[in-house]
Design a protein around this motif. Sequence first.
Motif, PDB file in Angstrom:
ATOM      1  N   ASP A  62       1.515  -0.762 -18.106  1.00 57.45           N
ATOM      2  CA  ASP A  62       2.131   0.485 -18.549  1.00 57.45           C
ATOM      3  C   ASP A  62       2.253   0.376 -20.071  1.00 57.45           C
ATOM      4  O   ASP A  62       3.127  -0.334 -20.583  1.00 57.45           O
ATOM      5  CB  ASP A  62       3.516   0.632 -17.896  1.00 57.45           C
ATOM      6  N   LYS A 121       3.400   2.140 -22.259  1.00 51.53           N
ATOM      7  CA  LYS A 121       4.641   2.615 -22.896  1.00 51.53           C
ATOM      8  C   LYS A 121       5.768   1.580 -22.802  1.00 51.53           C
ATOM      9  O   LYS A 121       6.729   1.646 -23.537  1.00 51.53           O
ATOM     10  CB  LYS A 121       5.086   3.926 -22.238  1.00 51.53           C
ATOM     11  N   ASP A 122       5.636   0.638 -21.847  1.00 52.63           N
ATOM     12  CA  ASP A 122       6.684  -0.367 -21.672  1.00 52.63           C
ATOM     13  C   ASP A 122       6.191  -1.700 -22.235  1.00 52.63           C
ATOM     14  O   ASP A 122       5.302  -2.328 -21.678  1.00 52.63           O
ATOM     15  CB  ASP A 122       7.001  -0.486 -20.167  1.00 52.63           C
ATOM     16  N   GLU A 123       6.807  -2.116 -23.347  1.00 53.34           N
ATOM     17  CA  GLU A 123       6.309  -3.325 -24.011  1.00 53.34           C
ATOM     18  C   GLU A 123       6.518  -4.585 -23.170  1.00 53.34           C
ATOM     19  O   GLU A 123       5.932  -5.621 -23.449  1.00 53.34           O
ATOM     20  CB  GLU A 123       6.938  -3.495 -25.393  1.00 53.34           C
TER      21      GLU A 123
END
Lengths: 244, 424
Positions: free
Chosen positions: B255, B257-259
């Motif tokens: 994902d 967007k999720d580091e």
Amino acid sequence: MKNLIIAILFIPAFVYGQYPDGKELLEKIDENMSSDSRIFTSTMVIHGRRGSRNIESKSWSEGEENSFTEYLAPSREMGTKMLKLEDLLWMYSPSTDRIIKISGHMLRQSVMGSDLSYEDMLDDKKMTESYDAVVNAEEDFNGTPCWVIDLKAKTDDLAYDSRKIWVDKDRFIPIKQELFAKSGKLLKRMEMSDVIRVQDRWYPRKMTFKDMLKEGKGTEFIVTEIQFDVPIPPDILTKGSLKK
Amino acid sequence: MIKFLIKGLIRDRNRSLFPILTVTVGVSLTVLIHCWVTGIFSDMIDMNARFSTGHVKIMSQAYLENIDQSPNDLALMDVSKVIKQSEETFTDMNFTPRIRFGGLLDAPDEFGETKSQGTVMGFGIDLFSPETKELDRMNINTSLVSGSVPSESGEILISQEFAEKLDVKIGDPVTLISSTMYGSMAMQNFTITGMVEFGTSVMDKGAIIADLKDIQFALDMNDAASEILGYFNSGMYEDEIAQTVATEYNSRFLDVKDEFSPVMQSLRQQNQLDAMLSYSEAMIGIIVFIFVLAMSIVLWNAGLLGGIRRYGEYGLRLAIGENKGHVFRSMLSESVVIGIAGSLIGSIIGLGFALYLQVYGFDVSQFTQKTSMMIPNVYRAHITADAYYIGFIPGLFSTVLGTALSGLGIYKRKTAQLFKELET
């Protein structure tokens, strides 16, 4: 025309003459920030990439050289103690029941994951002893009129070679500081706020540190209670107190 | 016909000895260098796979961005769930979590005060679970110089060189000082149970190995790990499959967007191994090409000399009615026989030397003391299946090419002048 030239030549001297002496300002800062001894409790709020956490501690310090800190919370840190005697630093952790001397490059490591290094904690010298000061400008910072002072280290052994500080004109607190390496690189930024009156001096209750070399939102150091110039029990500042 | 040619070659040593010697030398060098280069690169890749990269590696995206610093504050959480998902998705692979950490190792004196301290590079690996393959993977049993592998919590292995530096012995307590996942100072006591020599300077200078759970506890990394390494059950790294696995994993679980979401990289994508793999593949091609070229020039030259020596013979054969194509083809057939013989002898000699280097290796530790790369201290040749036939490529090709080039002169001979030439 002649008068104009004379006026132009004298403008810098006139402007320079408006600024107070840097050394005198540092002495006034030291009167606020330094003391013969102090006992304080504090909360360190560390803002990391995964969230924030609080670390509570109680510290005893005597002069510029000696201090003792005991961590009170959270439970994982509770009972961890740190003793600084002159340039030496020892640490005790109850889980290992060992006293470890912190030296060398470990001194540059972060304290408890904060934006402060052990070197920052060791660096308690009076500003007048460590730096030469030149007042260069006056600016408002967060609505507070300030003197802007450039500091240059007097010796090579300081953690920061130069600093730029914004000093509250009325209360003589360095409400903003930028700390630089010898190369001129900005290493840390520090802001002081919530200035309160304690025992005839001004003192910032909240200090925010930002290590410019790492990500995160910085570390807040909040003094919850502080007493200046109180006697420190003699057995506190000894290695024996670490295991107590 | 072949029998006739072979008889001719055996009886006239001038025709066979020099070309066979040339081919033998060239082929043996080709085989030896091929095995040597393959050995060096495969050892480096194997060592990286075992100790660092796995065949594939899963990390958090944030960790990957700063991977050179091994930032455990950006480590992967919910590791057991990630492993379960991965093993269900890629059934012919197994996945294992590891924690890489840095810090100080402090050895106490008899009063519990610091006796010595050293910078440490540590590995938290699965030592105790029944299904673990980490002991074999990291060659721990074979690397063990003294003592034993940890059998219970709180025990560690230490590199022998580091133990000597710290002046500690088996059974001594040591304290690890490091940072927790949340940045606090971590201190944990361990007992040394064994000393190891990993065979790579970067680890022998100062490494410890502890059980994963001990390190998770010490560094406050509950169900977290720096990285999850994936290995093919066959044990062999297969580049194309690994890259497909990584692409498929990332399309399913990454994902952007999720580091802190997991991301997978194949071995080739890590530690600049892409360049190394491409380089090793190119090197083998270049070596074969150089030897083909060099030997072709030498054999062309030899063919020309032979052609001059056999000028009369060819002239006579043409004069009695043998056509030029037939003479040329018989020369090529002779060269094939020479090529096969030379390649066979050269391959045997090359493989012999390669076997010696495979068994005994070449110690380069004195040159790698200061390196931070994961490279072995002893380089060894590696005899692969390719090595048995790779010598025949330059061996045959160069003899045939050399003979073909020198034999072209036959087509320039004028039949009308043959007898005149033979008279002189």
